[in-house]
Design a protein around this motif. Sequence first.
Motif, short mmCIF file in Angstrom:
data_model
loop_
_atom_site.label_atom_id
_atom_site.label_comp_id
_atom_site.label_asym_id
_atom_site.label_seq_id
_atom_site.Cartn_x
_atom_site.Cartn_y
_atom_site.Cartn_z
N LYS A 134 1.03 -1.29 -0.01
CA LYS A 134 0.10 -0.05 0.19
C LYS A 134 0.87 1.28 0.15
O LYS A 134 0.69 2.27 -0.92
N ASN A 184 2.52 2.00 -3.38
CA ASN A 184 1.38 2.07 -4.04
C ASN A 184 1.54 0.89 -5.44
O ASN A 184 1.89 1.21 -6.66
N ASP A 241 -8.59 -1.06 0.36
CA ASP A 241 -7.65 -1.75 1.27
C ASP A 241 -8.58 -3.17 1.58
O ASP A 241 -7.74 -4.13 1.85
N LEU A 243 -7.18 -5.41 -1.49
CA LEU A 243 -5.76 -5.69 -0.92
C LEU A 243 -5.53 -6.65 -0.03
O LEU A 243 -4.68 -7.44 0.21
#
Length: 295
Positions: free
Chosen positions: A241, A244, A251, A254
């Motif tokens: 995160k 990137n 979120d 991911l």
Amino acid sequence: MNGIWRVVFSCTLTAIFTAVIGYLLYLEQVKVPKLDIHKKFESNYFSKPKFPDDEIRLIVNNAEKEKIGIMYVSLVNFSTKDLLDLPVTIIIEPENVKEFKVLAHAVVGEHETTDSVIQTKKMVFDGNKYYFNFIAQAINRVDGPEPGLQLRLLFEGTEEPKVKVSAIGIDTREYDIDNSPSSSRDSIKTTSWLVLFMLSFVLIVVLVTGMFIMPAVSLFSHKSDVKFRKKRATALFHVIKENNLNPELDDEKLSNYVTELLYQERLRNWNGLSVILKWTSAMIPPNKEDHRPAI
């Protein structure tokens, strides 16, 4: 567990290699025939009795003596073959030639026989050493301390002389009962039992460790393992995160991505394990939720 099996395999190979090398060294040692030299020295073998006003006399070679000693030089064949028609030279070197004198000598072969040893020359004294030359018709190999040739000396003196034995093509050494074939066989047998015991002990330790201790440890440490996996998943989540690396994922997606990635990695490893290795892990299969990041 793979490391444990490598240790077991290495220990087994080492034990086998040690036993083989030890046996080969033993065969190499006995390849060249050796004669063990045993010496027995007694400076007061016989002495003149002491009585007041006696007329007792100790006569040796027409000379009166106060006391005489006896010395035995024995040759013992602990090698792997009989020695036949062997020329032997025995050299007696006194520390002080003025205080040591050979008065008489005799030689015998096996079982006290006299016809199996031939003296080829008379005793020679060159002013420093006494030389005795024989041909031993047979010095047979033995397991015990029985001599194949024994030189017996009656002497006058108190100090033990040096002894040297020369035989063509034969090595000599100081007598030691441990040189006997029976002692060597006992030593090899003892070593073999010791190696077998060590291997058995290692195998028992490995079996107990793999069958009982490691599964128990896996059960007791399961909660800490889950915490570690979640911590790893969380760290991976933040790395992706913050850098990137997957901007198209929010979120939640991911989190699911990281969970699935780590779960599939562990599931692949689990499926590749044998039943024994799965047993050492307490048969606890991978759980997808154990790899979900804490966000």
